[in-house]
Enzyme design. Structure first.
Site, PDB file in Angstrom:
ATOM      1  N   ARG A   1      10.896  -1.936  11.444  1.00 11.03           N
ATOM      2  CA  ARG A   1       9.814  -1.525  12.337  1.00 11.03           C
ATOM      3  C   ARG A   1       9.703  -2.610  13.470  1.00 11.03           C
ATOM      4  NH1 ARG A   1       5.018   0.264   8.373  1.00 11.03           N
ATOM      5  NH2 ARG A   1       3.855  -1.165   9.908  1.00 11.03           N
TER       6      ARG A   1
ATOM      7  N   ARG B   1      -0.460  -9.630  13.080  1.00 10.97           N
ATOM      8  CA  ARG B   1      -1.075  -8.208  12.190  1.00 10.97           C
ATOM      9  C   ARG B   1      -1.894  -9.230  11.048  1.00 10.97           C
ATOM     10  NH1 ARG B   1       3.942  -5.481  10.372  1.00 10.97           N
ATOM     11  NH2 ARG B   1       2.703  -4.319   9.142  1.00 10.97           N
TER      12      ARG B   1
ATOM     13  N   LYS C   1       0.669  -1.249  -0.101  1.00 12.03           N
ATOM     14  CA  LYS C   1      -0.038   0.148  -0.023  1.00 12.03           C
ATOM     15  C   LYS C   1       0.957   1.317   0.008  1.00 12.03           C
ATOM     16  CE  LYS C   1      -2.319  -1.222   3.821  1.00 12.03           C
ATOM     17  NZ  LYS C   1      -1.492  -2.396   4.172  1.00 12.03           N
TER      18      LYS C   1
ATOM     19  N   ARG D   1     -10.063   0.394   8.665  1.00 10.39           N
ATOM     20  CA  ARG D   1      -9.725  -0.987   8.696  1.00 10.39           C
ATOM     21  C   ARG D   1     -10.578  -1.850   9.582  1.00 10.39           C
ATOM     22  NH1 ARG D   1      -3.464   0.417   8.808  1.00 10.39           N
ATOM     23  NH2 ARG D   1      -3.212  -1.864   9.121  1.00 10.39           N
TER      24      ARG D   1
ATOM     25  N   ARG E   1      11.496  -5.588   5.237  1.00 10.67           N
ATOM     26  CA  ARG E   1      11.555  -4.055   5.124  1.00 10.67           C
ATOM     27  C   ARG E   1      12.288  -3.685   6.034  1.00 10.67           C
ATOM     28  NH1 ARG E   1       5.570  -1.606   5.451  1.00 10.67           N
ATOM     29  NH2 ARG E   1       5.544  -2.821   7.213  1.00 10.67           N
TER      30      ARG E   1
HETATM   31  P1  AP5 Z   1       4.595  -1.741   1.972  1.00  6.34           P
HETATM   32  O1  AP5 Z   1       4.513  -0.742   0.748  1.00  6.34           O
HETATM   33  O2  AP5 Z   1       5.433  -0.994   2.861  1.00  6.34           O
HETATM   34  O3  AP5 Z   1       3.447  -2.457   2.333  1.00  6.34           O
HETATM   35  P2  AP5 Z   1       2.192  -1.649   3.146  1.00  6.34           P
HETATM   36  O4  AP5 Z   1       0.890  -2.549   2.608  1.00  6.34           O
HETATM   37  O5  AP5 Z   1       2.248  -0.428   3.287  1.00  6.34           O
HETATM   38  O6  AP5 Z   1       2.495  -2.541   4.535  1.00  6.34           O
HETATM   39  P3  AP5 Z   1       2.235  -1.922   5.953  1.00  6.34           P
HETATM   40  O7  AP5 Z   1       3.118  -2.855   6.898  1.00  6.34           O
HETATM   41  O8  AP5 Z   1       2.886  -0.352   6.235  1.00  6.34           O
HETATM   42  O9  AP5 Z   1       0.869  -1.992   6.206  1.00  6.34           O
HETATM   43  P4  AP5 Z   1      -0.063  -2.301   7.302  1.00  6.34           P
HETATM   44  O10 AP5 Z   1      -1.291  -2.012   7.126  1.00  6.34           O
HETATM   45  O11 AP5 Z   1       0.390  -3.214   8.396  1.00  6.34           O
HETATM   46  O12 AP5 Z   1       0.766  -0.941   8.114  1.00  6.34           O
HETATM   47  P5  AP5 Z   1       0.350   0.674   8.819  1.00  6.34           P
HETATM   48  O13 AP5 Z   1       1.328   1.516   8.648  1.00  6.34           O
HETATM   49  O14 AP5 Z   1      -1.082   1.037   8.021  1.00  6.34           O
HETATM   50  O15 AP5 Z   1       5.742  -2.913   1.525  1.00  6.34           O
HETATM   51  C1  AP5 Z   1       6.029  -3.819   2.463  1.00  6.34           C
HETATM   52  C2  AP5 Z   1       7.434  -4.587   1.816  1.00  6.34           C
HETATM   53  O16 AP5 Z   1       7.446  -5.125   0.513  1.00  6.34           O
HETATM   54  C3  AP5 Z   1       8.465  -3.302   1.585  1.00  6.34           C
HETATM   55  O17 AP5 Z   1       9.608  -3.687   1.940  1.00  6.34           O
HETATM   56  C4  AP5 Z   1       8.409  -3.074  -0.049  1.00  6.34           C
HETATM   57  O18 AP5 Z   1       9.505  -2.348  -0.609  1.00  6.34           O
HETATM   58  C5  AP5 Z   1       8.086  -4.485  -0.649  1.00  6.34           C
HETATM   59  N1  AP5 Z   1       7.301  -4.481  -1.524  1.00  6.34           N
HETATM   60  C6  AP5 Z   1       6.274  -3.842  -1.836  1.00  6.34           C
HETATM   61  N2  AP5 Z   1       5.593  -4.198  -3.238  1.00  6.34           N
HETATM   62  C7  AP5 Z   1       6.182  -5.300  -3.482  1.00  6.34           C
HETATM   63  C8  AP5 Z   1       6.158  -6.048  -4.629  1.00  6.34           C
HETATM   64  N3  AP5 Z   1       5.388  -5.794  -5.732  1.00  6.34           N
HETATM   65  N4  AP5 Z   1       7.060  -7.108  -4.855  1.00  6.34           N
HETATM   66  C9  AP5 Z   1       8.106  -7.328  -3.940  1.00  6.34           C
HETATM   67  N5  AP5 Z   1       8.205  -6.553  -2.677  1.00  6.34           N
HETATM   68  C10 AP5 Z   1       7.190  -5.499  -2.485  1.00  6.34           C
HETATM   69  O19 AP5 Z   1      -0.193   0.293  10.266  1.00  6.34           O
HETATM   70  C11 AP5 Z   1       0.644   0.015  11.187  1.00  6.34           C
HETATM   71  C12 AP5 Z   1      -0.204  -0.198  12.618  1.00  6.34           C
HETATM   72  O20 AP5 Z   1      -0.647   1.047  12.971  1.00  6.34           O
HETATM   73  C13 AP5 Z   1      -1.401  -1.176  12.643  1.00  6.34           C
HETATM   74  O21 AP5 Z   1      -0.758  -2.441  12.951  1.00  6.34           O
HETATM   75  C14 AP5 Z   1      -2.200  -0.637  13.710  1.00  6.34           C
HETATM   76  O22 AP5 Z   1      -1.590  -0.732  15.066  1.00  6.34           O
HETATM   77  C15 AP5 Z   1      -2.025   0.917  13.538  1.00  6.34           C
HETATM   78  N6  AP5 Z   1      -3.113   1.684  12.559  1.00  6.34           N
HETATM   79  C16 AP5 Z   1      -2.711   2.265  11.452  1.00  6.34           C
HETATM   80  N7  AP5 Z   1      -4.009   2.563  10.955  1.00  6.34           N
HETATM   81  C17 AP5 Z   1      -4.924   2.116  11.808  1.00  6.34           C
HETATM   82  C18 AP5 Z   1      -6.491   2.183  11.620  1.00  6.34           C
HETATM   83  N8  AP5 Z   1      -7.030   2.692  10.682  1.00  6.34           N
HETATM   84  N9  AP5 Z   1      -7.000   1.687  12.880  1.00  6.34           N
HETATM   85  C19 AP5 Z   1      -6.416   1.016  13.703  1.00  6.34           C
HETATM   86  N10 AP5 Z   1      -5.048   0.849  13.932  1.00  6.34           N
HETATM   87  C20 AP5 Z   1      -4.430   1.423  12.840  1.00  6.34           C
END
Ligand code: AP5
Length: 218
Positions: A162, A173, A15, A90, A129
Protein backbone atom coordinates in the site's frame (compact mmCIF):
# COMPACT_ATOMS: atom_id res chain seq x y z
CA UNK A 1 -27.31 -12.44 19.46
CA UNK A 2 -26.61 -9.31 17.33
CA UNK A 3 -23.07 -8.16 18.02
CA UNK A 4 -22.48 -4.48 17.25
CA UNK A 5 -18.78 -3.96 17.59
CA UNK A 6 -16.08 -1.43 16.79
CA UNK A 7 -12.54 -2.74 16.36
CA UNK A 8 -10.08 -0.05 17.31
CA UNK A 9 -6.31 0.44 17.44
CA UNK A 10 -3.38 2.19 15.79
CA UNK A 11 -2.39 1.58 12.16
CA UNK A 12 -0.99 -1.94 11.90
CA UNK A 13 -2.45 -3.16 15.22
CA UNK A 14 -4.13 -6.04 13.40
CA UNK A 15 -7.68 -4.67 13.14
CA UNK A 16 -8.22 -6.05 9.64
CA UNK A 17 -6.60 -9.38 10.53
CA UNK A 18 -8.78 -9.89 13.63
CA UNK A 19 -11.90 -8.45 11.99
CA UNK A 20 -11.84 -11.27 9.46
CA UNK A 21 -11.96 -13.86 12.27
CA UNK A 22 -14.63 -11.98 14.24
CA UNK A 23 -16.85 -11.52 11.25
CA UNK A 24 -16.82 -15.32 10.74
CA UNK A 25 -17.21 -16.13 14.45
CA UNK A 26 -20.19 -13.83 15.02
CA UNK A 27 -21.57 -13.99 11.49
CA UNK A 28 -21.66 -10.22 11.02
CA UNK A 29 -20.46 -8.06 8.11
CA UNK A 30 -16.97 -6.55 8.37
CA UNK A 31 -17.25 -2.85 7.50
CA UNK A 32 -13.83 -1.28 7.00
CA UNK A 33 -13.89 2.42 6.09
CA UNK A 34 -10.30 2.06 4.83
CA UNK A 35 -11.33 -0.77 2.46
CA UNK A 36 -14.40 1.16 1.26
CA UNK A 37 -12.30 4.27 0.61
CA UNK A 38 -9.62 2.24 -1.22
CA UNK A 39 -12.34 0.66 -3.38
CA UNK A 40 -13.58 4.16 -4.26
CA UNK A 41 -10.05 5.28 -5.12
CA UNK A 42 -9.62 2.21 -7.36
CA UNK A 43 -12.87 2.92 -9.19
CA UNK A 44 -12.11 6.64 -9.46
CA UNK A 45 -15.43 7.72 -7.90
CA UNK A 46 -15.83 11.39 -6.79
CA UNK A 47 -15.35 10.24 -3.16
CA UNK A 48 -12.23 8.27 -4.12
CA UNK A 49 -10.76 11.25 -5.98
CA UNK A 50 -11.27 13.49 -2.95
CA UNK A 51 -9.90 10.89 -0.50
CA UNK A 52 -6.79 9.69 -2.36
CA UNK A 53 -4.29 12.43 -1.53
CA UNK A 54 -5.17 12.36 2.18
CA UNK A 55 -4.79 8.58 2.27
CA UNK A 56 -1.48 8.46 0.41
CA UNK A 57 0.01 10.99 2.85
CA UNK A 58 -1.34 9.08 5.86
CA UNK A 59 -3.74 11.91 6.83
CA UNK A 60 -7.34 11.34 7.85
CA UNK A 61 -9.99 11.93 5.20
CA UNK A 62 -12.30 14.81 6.36
CA UNK A 63 -15.06 13.67 8.75
CA UNK A 64 -17.82 15.00 6.50
CA UNK A 65 -16.82 12.62 3.67
CA UNK A 66 -17.13 9.63 6.01
CA UNK A 67 -20.52 10.49 7.51
CA UNK A 68 -22.78 9.69 4.53
CA UNK A 69 -20.75 6.60 3.70
CA UNK A 70 -21.10 5.09 7.19
CA UNK A 71 -24.73 6.13 7.57
CA UNK A 72 -25.70 4.47 4.28
CA UNK A 73 -23.70 1.31 5.01
CA UNK A 74 -25.20 0.83 8.49
CA UNK A 75 -28.69 1.20 7.08
CA UNK A 76 -28.19 -1.82 4.78
CA UNK A 77 -30.20 -4.92 5.71
CA UNK A 78 -27.20 -7.20 6.37
CA UNK A 79 -26.33 -5.10 9.47
CA UNK A 80 -29.59 -6.16 11.18
CA UNK A 81 -27.74 -9.23 12.49
CA UNK A 82 -24.96 -6.96 13.82
CA UNK A 83 -21.79 -5.43 12.38
CA UNK A 84 -18.11 -5.03 12.91
CA UNK A 85 -16.86 -1.51 12.23
CA UNK A 86 -13.13 -1.28 11.48
CA UNK A 87 -11.43 2.12 11.14
CA UNK A 88 -14.43 4.20 12.22
CA UNK A 89 -14.71 6.27 14.36
CA UNK A 90 -11.22 7.76 14.48
CA UNK A 91 -11.99 11.29 15.72
CA UNK A 92 -14.25 12.55 18.52
CA UNK A 93 -16.66 14.18 16.00
CA UNK A 94 -16.88 10.78 14.23
CA UNK A 95 -17.64 9.03 17.55
CA UNK A 96 -20.48 11.50 18.17
CA UNK A 97 -21.70 11.10 14.59
CA UNK A 98 -21.77 7.31 15.02
CA UNK A 99 -23.91 7.64 18.16
CA UNK A 100 -26.30 9.84 16.21
CA UNK A 101 -26.48 7.40 13.28
CA UNK A 102 -27.10 4.44 15.62
CA UNK A 103 -29.70 6.39 17.66
CA UNK A 104 -31.64 7.05 14.46
CA UNK A 105 -31.55 3.31 13.73
CA UNK A 106 -32.54 2.46 17.31
CA UNK A 107 -29.29 0.58 17.86
CA UNK A 108 -26.28 0.89 20.11
CA UNK A 109 -22.72 -0.37 20.31
CA UNK A 110 -22.08 -3.46 22.46
CA UNK A 111 -18.32 -3.16 22.63
CA UNK A 112 -15.24 -1.35 21.37
CA UNK A 113 -12.25 -3.70 21.16
CA UNK A 114 -8.97 -1.82 21.43
CA UNK A 115 -5.94 -3.75 20.17
CA UNK A 116 -2.83 -2.40 21.89
CA UNK A 117 0.55 -2.70 20.16
CA UNK A 118 3.84 -0.79 20.71
CA UNK A 119 5.29 1.54 18.08
CA UNK A 120 8.29 -0.60 17.06
CA UNK A 121 6.06 -3.59 16.31
CA UNK A 122 3.59 -1.38 14.42
CA UNK A 123 6.30 -0.07 12.09
CA UNK A 124 7.58 -3.61 11.48
CA UNK A 125 4.08 -4.87 10.71
CA UNK A 126 3.14 -2.03 8.36
CA UNK A 127 6.38 -1.99 6.41
CA UNK A 128 6.17 -5.77 5.82
CA UNK A 129 2.49 -5.91 4.91
CA UNK A 130 1.49 -7.01 1.42
CA UNK A 131 -2.06 -6.96 0.01
CA UNK A 132 -3.63 -8.94 -2.82
CA UNK A 133 -4.59 -6.68 -5.72
CA UNK A 134 -7.42 -9.03 -6.71
CA UNK A 135 -9.15 -10.08 -3.46
CA UNK A 136 -7.68 -7.75 -0.79
CA UNK A 137 -6.29 -10.55 1.42
CA UNK A 138 -3.54 -9.29 3.73
CA UNK A 139 -0.13 -10.92 4.39
CA UNK A 140 3.13 -10.09 6.09
CA UNK A 141 6.49 -10.96 4.54
CA UNK A 142 7.74 -12.43 7.86
CA UNK A 143 4.78 -12.93 10.25
CA UNK A 144 2.13 -14.19 7.84
CA UNK A 145 3.86 -14.97 4.54
CA UNK A 146 2.08 -16.31 1.44
CA UNK A 147 3.12 -19.83 0.32
CA UNK A 148 4.73 -18.40 -2.86
CA UNK A 149 6.42 -14.99 -2.80
CA UNK A 150 4.15 -12.11 -3.94
CA UNK A 151 1.30 -14.49 -4.86
CA UNK A 152 -2.00 -14.63 -2.95
CA UNK A 153 -2.73 -18.05 -1.36
CA UNK A 154 -6.46 -17.50 -1.69
CA UNK A 155 -6.83 -16.44 -5.34
CA UNK A 156 -3.39 -16.41 -7.00
CA UNK A 157 -3.52 -12.59 -7.38
CA UNK A 158 -0.43 -10.35 -7.27
CA UNK A 159 0.60 -8.95 -3.88
CA UNK A 160 1.53 -5.24 -3.57
CA UNK A 161 2.53 -2.73 -0.89
CA UNK A 162 0.00 0.00 0.00
CA UNK A 163 1.20 3.56 -0.78
CA UNK A 164 0.62 4.50 2.86
CA UNK A 165 2.80 1.59 4.07
CA UNK A 166 5.97 3.43 2.96
CA UNK A 167 8.19 4.90 5.66
CA UNK A 168 7.16 8.59 5.54
CA UNK A 169 3.45 7.83 5.44
CA UNK A 170 3.77 5.31 8.30
CA UNK A 171 5.39 7.95 10.54
CA UNK A 172 2.62 10.39 9.71
CA UNK A 173 -0.14 7.83 10.33
CA UNK A 174 1.22 7.00 13.76
CA UNK A 175 1.43 10.72 14.66
CA UNK A 176 -2.10 11.34 13.37
CA UNK A 177 -3.35 8.36 15.41
CA UNK A 178 -1.84 9.73 18.60
CA UNK A 179 -3.20 13.22 18.12
CA UNK A 180 -6.63 12.68 16.57
CA UNK A 181 -7.67 9.08 17.20
CA UNK A 182 -6.34 8.06 20.62
CA UNK A 183 -8.67 10.54 22.43
CA UNK A 184 -11.62 8.46 21.19
CA UNK A 185 -10.58 5.72 23.64
CA UNK A 186 -11.60 7.90 26.60
CA UNK A 187 -14.96 8.56 24.98
CA UNK A 188 -15.74 4.83 25.06
CA UNK A 189 -14.07 4.18 28.39
CA UNK A 190 -16.53 6.64 29.94
CA UNK A 191 -19.39 4.71 28.35
CA UNK A 192 -18.06 1.48 29.93
CA UNK A 193 -17.85 -0.49 26.67
CA UNK A 194 -14.09 -0.43 26.04
CA UNK A 195 -12.23 -3.77 26.00
CA UNK A 196 -8.42 -3.53 25.90
CA UNK A 197 -6.57 -6.47 24.37
CA UNK A 198 -2.80 -7.02 24.24
CA UNK A 199 -2.12 -7.21 20.49
CA UNK A 200 1.62 -7.70 20.82
CA UNK A 201 1.34 -11.49 20.55
CA UNK A 202 0.84 -14.16 17.89
CA UNK A 203 -2.19 -13.61 15.63
CA UNK A 204 -3.89 -16.78 17.00
CA UNK A 205 -3.41 -15.73 20.64
CA UNK A 206 -4.91 -12.31 19.99
CA UNK A 207 -7.80 -13.93 18.18
CA UNK A 208 -8.61 -16.27 21.09
CA UNK A 209 -8.44 -13.39 23.56
CA UNK A 210 -10.70 -11.07 21.57
CA UNK A 211 -13.33 -13.75 21.01
CA UNK A 212 -13.27 -14.76 24.67
CA UNK A 213 -13.61 -11.13 25.83
CA UNK A 214 -16.54 -10.48 23.48
CA UNK A 215 -18.37 -13.65 24.55
CA UNK A 216 -17.98 -12.63 28.19
CA UNK A 217 -19.33 -9.15 27.44
CA UNK A 218 -22.38 -10.47 25.56
P1 AP5 B 1 -3.58 -5.39 9.72
O1 AP5 B 1 -4.56 -6.39 10.25
O2 AP5 B 1 -3.61 -5.10 8.25
O3 AP5 B 1 -3.63 -4.05 10.61
P2 AP5 B 1 -4.71 -2.90 10.68
O4 AP5 B 1 -4.83 -2.51 12.10
O5 AP5 B 1 -5.97 -3.28 9.96
O6 AP5 B 1 -3.88 -1.78 9.92
P3 AP5 B 1 -4.32 -0.73 8.84
O7 AP5 B 1 -3.02 -0.16 8.32
O8 AP5 B 1 -5.21 -1.30 7.77
O9 AP5 B 1 -5.05 0.29 9.68
P4 AP5 B 1 -5.25 1.75 9.41
O10 AP5 B 1 -6.15 2.12 10.50
O11 AP5 B 1 -4.02 2.57 9.26
O12 AP5 B 1 -5.80 1.72 7.92
P5 AP5 B 1 -7.25 1.89 7.29
O13 AP5 B 1 -7.34 1.00 6.12
O14 AP5 B 1 -8.31 1.82 8.34
O15 AP5 B 1 -2.11 -5.88 10.13
C1 AP5 B 1 -0.95 -5.17 9.71
C2 AP5 B 1 0.16 -6.18 9.33
O16 AP5 B 1 0.58 -6.86 10.50
C3 AP5 B 1 -0.30 -7.26 8.35
O17 AP5 B 1 0.77 -7.54 7.49
C4 AP5 B 1 -0.60 -8.49 9.25
O18 AP5 B 1 -0.38 -9.71 8.57
C5 AP5 B 1 0.38 -8.28 10.40
N1 AP5 B 1 -0.16 -8.72 11.69
C6 AP5 B 1 -1.42 -8.56 12.18
N2 AP5 B 1 -1.51 -9.05 13.43
C7 AP5 B 1 -0.27 -9.50 13.76
C8 AP5 B 1 0.29 -10.12 14.94
N3 AP5 B 1 -0.46 -10.40 16.03
N4 AP5 B 1 1.60 -10.44 14.93
C9 AP5 B 1 2.39 -10.19 13.82
N5 AP5 B 1 1.91 -9.62 12.69
C10 AP5 B 1 0.60 -9.28 12.66
O19 AP5 B 1 -7.18 3.41 6.83
C11 AP5 B 1 -6.32 3.82 5.78
C12 AP5 B 1 -6.52 5.30 5.51
O20 AP5 B 1 -7.89 5.54 5.09
C13 AP5 B 1 -6.33 6.24 6.72
O21 AP5 B 1 -4.99 6.58 6.92
C14 AP5 B 1 -7.21 7.43 6.29
O22 AP5 B 1 -6.56 8.24 5.33
C15 AP5 B 1 -8.40 6.76 5.62
N6 AP5 B 1 -9.50 6.49 6.56
C16 AP5 B 1 -10.03 5.27 6.86
N7 AP5 B 1 -11.01 5.38 7.78
C17 AP5 B 1 -11.10 6.71 8.06
C18 AP5 B 1 -11.91 7.46 8.94
N8 AP5 B 1 -12.82 6.87 9.74
N9 AP5 B 1 -11.73 8.80 9.00
C19 AP5 B 1 -10.82 9.41 8.22
N10 AP5 B 1 -10.00 8.76 7.36
C20 AP5 B 1 -10.15 7.42 7.28
Amino acid sequence: MAMQIVIFGPPGAGKGTQAKFLSEEFNVPHISTGDILRENVKKGTPLGMKAKSYMDRGELVPDALLYDLVKARLAEPDTKKGFLLDGYPRTIPQARALDEILDDLNRKLDAVVNIEVGTTALVRRLSGRRICRACGASYHVAFNPPRAQDVCDACGGELYQRADDREEAIKNRLAVYKKQTQPVLDYYKKKGILIDVDGDREIEEVRADVIHALKEQA
